[in-house]
Design an enzyme around this catalytic site. Sequence first.
Site, PDB file in Angstrom:
ATOM      1  N   HIS A 141       0.837  -1.135  -0.123  1.00 35.80           N
ATOM      2  CA  HIS A 141      -0.037   0.012  -0.102  1.00 35.80           C
ATOM      3  C   HIS A 141       0.735   1.235  -0.241  1.00 35.80           C
ATOM      4  O   HIS A 141       0.331   2.354  -0.334  1.00 35.80           O
ATOM      5  CB  HIS A 141      -0.933   0.090   1.160  1.00 35.80           C
ATOM      6  CG  HIS A 141      -2.034  -0.998   1.381  1.00 35.80           C
ATOM      7  ND1 HIS A 141      -3.051  -1.230   0.335  1.00 35.80           N
ATOM      8  CD2 HIS A 141      -2.353  -2.007   2.247  1.00 35.80           C
ATOM      9  CE1 HIS A 141      -3.497  -2.371   0.504  1.00 35.80           C
ATOM     10  NE2 HIS A 141      -3.191  -2.869   1.604  1.00 35.80           N
ATOM     11  N   ASP A 178      -2.885 -11.059  -1.869  1.00 35.50           N
ATOM     12  CA  ASP A 178      -3.229 -10.211  -0.557  1.00 35.50           C
ATOM     13  C   ASP A 178      -4.461  -9.911  -0.835  1.00 35.50           C
ATOM     14  O   ASP A 178      -5.020  -9.573  -1.950  1.00 35.50           O
ATOM     15  CB  ASP A 178      -2.436  -8.996  -0.271  1.00 35.50           C
ATOM     16  CG  ASP A 178      -2.803  -8.264   1.031  1.00 35.50           C
ATOM     17  OD1 ASP A 178      -1.896  -8.639   1.816  1.00 35.50           O
ATOM     18  OD2 ASP A 178      -3.780  -7.561   1.152  1.00 35.50           O
ATOM     19  N   HIS A 180      -5.988  -7.201  -0.176  1.00 30.74           N
ATOM     20  CA  HIS A 180      -6.192  -6.065  -0.716  1.00 30.74           C
ATOM     21  C   HIS A 180      -5.530  -5.433  -1.896  1.00 30.74           C
ATOM     22  O   HIS A 180      -4.564  -6.162  -2.240  1.00 30.74           O
ATOM     23  CB  HIS A 180      -5.587  -4.855   0.698  1.00 30.74           C
ATOM     24  CG  HIS A 180      -6.187  -5.184   1.879  1.00 30.74           C
ATOM     25  ND1 HIS A 180      -5.852  -5.913   2.860  1.00 30.74           N
ATOM     26  CD2 HIS A 180      -7.260  -4.628   2.675  1.00 30.74           C
ATOM     27  CE1 HIS A 180      -6.442  -5.938   3.997  1.00 30.74           C
ATOM     28  NE2 HIS A 180      -7.668  -5.526   3.682  1.00 30.74           N
ATOM     29  N   ASP A 265      -4.055 -12.589   4.220  1.00 33.52           N
ATOM     30  CA  ASP A 265      -5.603 -12.164   4.623  1.00 33.52           C
ATOM     31  C   ASP A 265      -6.588 -12.663   3.833  1.00 33.52           C
ATOM     32  O   ASP A 265      -7.842 -12.311   4.009  1.00 33.52           O
ATOM     33  CB  ASP A 265      -5.294 -10.623   4.855  1.00 33.52           C
ATOM     34  CG  ASP A 265      -4.733  -9.950   3.795  1.00 33.52           C
ATOM     35  OD1 ASP A 265      -4.197 -10.459   2.806  1.00 33.52           O
ATOM     36  OD2 ASP A 265      -4.543  -8.682   3.761  1.00 33.52           O
TER      37      ASP A 265
HETATM   38  C1  X5A Z   1      -1.018  -4.992   4.168  1.00 36.16           C
HETATM   39  C2  X5A Z   1      -2.463  -5.066   4.359  1.00 36.16           C
HETATM   40  C3  X5A Z   1      -4.220  -3.917   5.058  1.00 36.16           C
HETATM   41  C4  X5A Z   1      -4.722  -2.346   5.344  1.00 36.16           C
HETATM   42  C5  X5A Z   1      -6.298  -2.245   5.684  1.00 36.16           C
HETATM   43  C6  X5A Z   1      -6.467  -1.085   6.143  1.00 36.16           C
HETATM   44  N1  X5A Z   1      -2.776  -3.943   4.618  1.00 36.16           N
HETATM   45  N2  X5A Z   1      -7.859  -1.014   6.775  1.00 36.16           N
HETATM   46  O1  X5A Z   1      -3.112  -6.092   4.501  1.00 36.16           O
HETATM   47 ZN    ZN Z   2      -3.844  -7.046   2.895  1.00 33.53          ZN
END
Ligand code: X5A
Ligand code: ZN
Length: 363
Positions: A141, A178, A180, A265
């Site tokens: 991110h 991931d 995200h 995740d």
């Molecule tokens: C690296 C990662 C997740 C961020 C979530 C913020 N970040 N709400 O999994």
């Molecule tokens: Zn993530």
Amino acid sequence: MEKRPMGKSTSGLKEGTPTGIVKDTRYMDHWMGDYHPECPQRLKVIYDMLEEPDMAGKFQESPRRFADKKELLLVHAGYYIDTLAATSGIEYTYLDPDTQTCAASYDAAVLAAGGLCEAISRVWSGKLKNAFALVRPPGHHAERAQAKGFCLFNNVAIGARYAQETLKAGRILIVDWDLHHGNGTQHSFEEDPTILYFSTHQFPYYPGTGAHTEVGLGKGRGFTVNVPLTIGYGDAEYLSLFERVLKPVALEFKPELILVSAGFDIYIGDPLGGMNVTPTGFAAMTRAIMDLAAECCAGKVVLTLEGGYDLYGERDSVREVLKELAGLNNTDPTALAGSAMQEMVDSVVARVKTVHGAYWKSL
Ligand code: X5A
Ligand code: ZN
């Protein structure tokens, strides 16, 4: 669990070339508070697992080092690096609603990027067969001049640019599984046709980017492949999507190196995600990527840890990924793909094809 016979190595490496791991207690010194999901215990349970009888001695530790400023500058703005450096030794700095630093965070972050670069170097030179950087903080991110979503420096983006600038690698594939979308990674390379970014992610969800229509910009058009997913995708669906989207695109792109933003995740029990991937699924995804790498680039694959917030689910999944990398297991990805919920996969593949059919003739 579906197994295949142990295959012959197609990589041309000497038999017995080890799988590398990057591990260092300093990665556990970065701490964002006792209630933050991105916590030091994530690595503690993984490092403890590496001492289990069937894991101990099976992996070669790759040396850690701090990334050079010139390596960080391949991805990040100088003033941003200086701002983060100024947090070193300071008990608490707020960077983003999800991201803070403690006194040791800057060192951990520079060590994460440097440790990954070193592992990439050793896989590139053939000293290691493949590698997994078990580091934190995560990276995908992080933008050029902004910490975001638990990330300070974009480790995988720095690793990719390092491979090109220092190791003289050409085309690099980044696979980001991931939960995200890796906004920072996409933005780092969206105009670059030499780095193909492929991401599966829950959508619409944090961070908001990663629609299938985001395909890259300018000369980079077609080299960003986003596969946004609703909740509920599991082992079979992920493997089917790898088979039907990642595989044809990757074989046409012909990467010289594959990097993986390995987030756990998407694990079935993850508190932040709605996906249903099990340790067997992670093993099969790893094997699917290893198979692509065997065809394109002598097996050169380096994974780096991103998210994953169910401690024991992440640990069990990392264990299976490592066994796959080291050839201690040989999970069959196509057998798993066969039991996918077809409608879930077909609709996604069709949507991706509407934009990427023009760029990838094999799709
Ligand atoms: C690296 C990662 C997740 C961020 C979530 C913020 N970040 N709400 O999994
Ligand atoms: Zn993530």
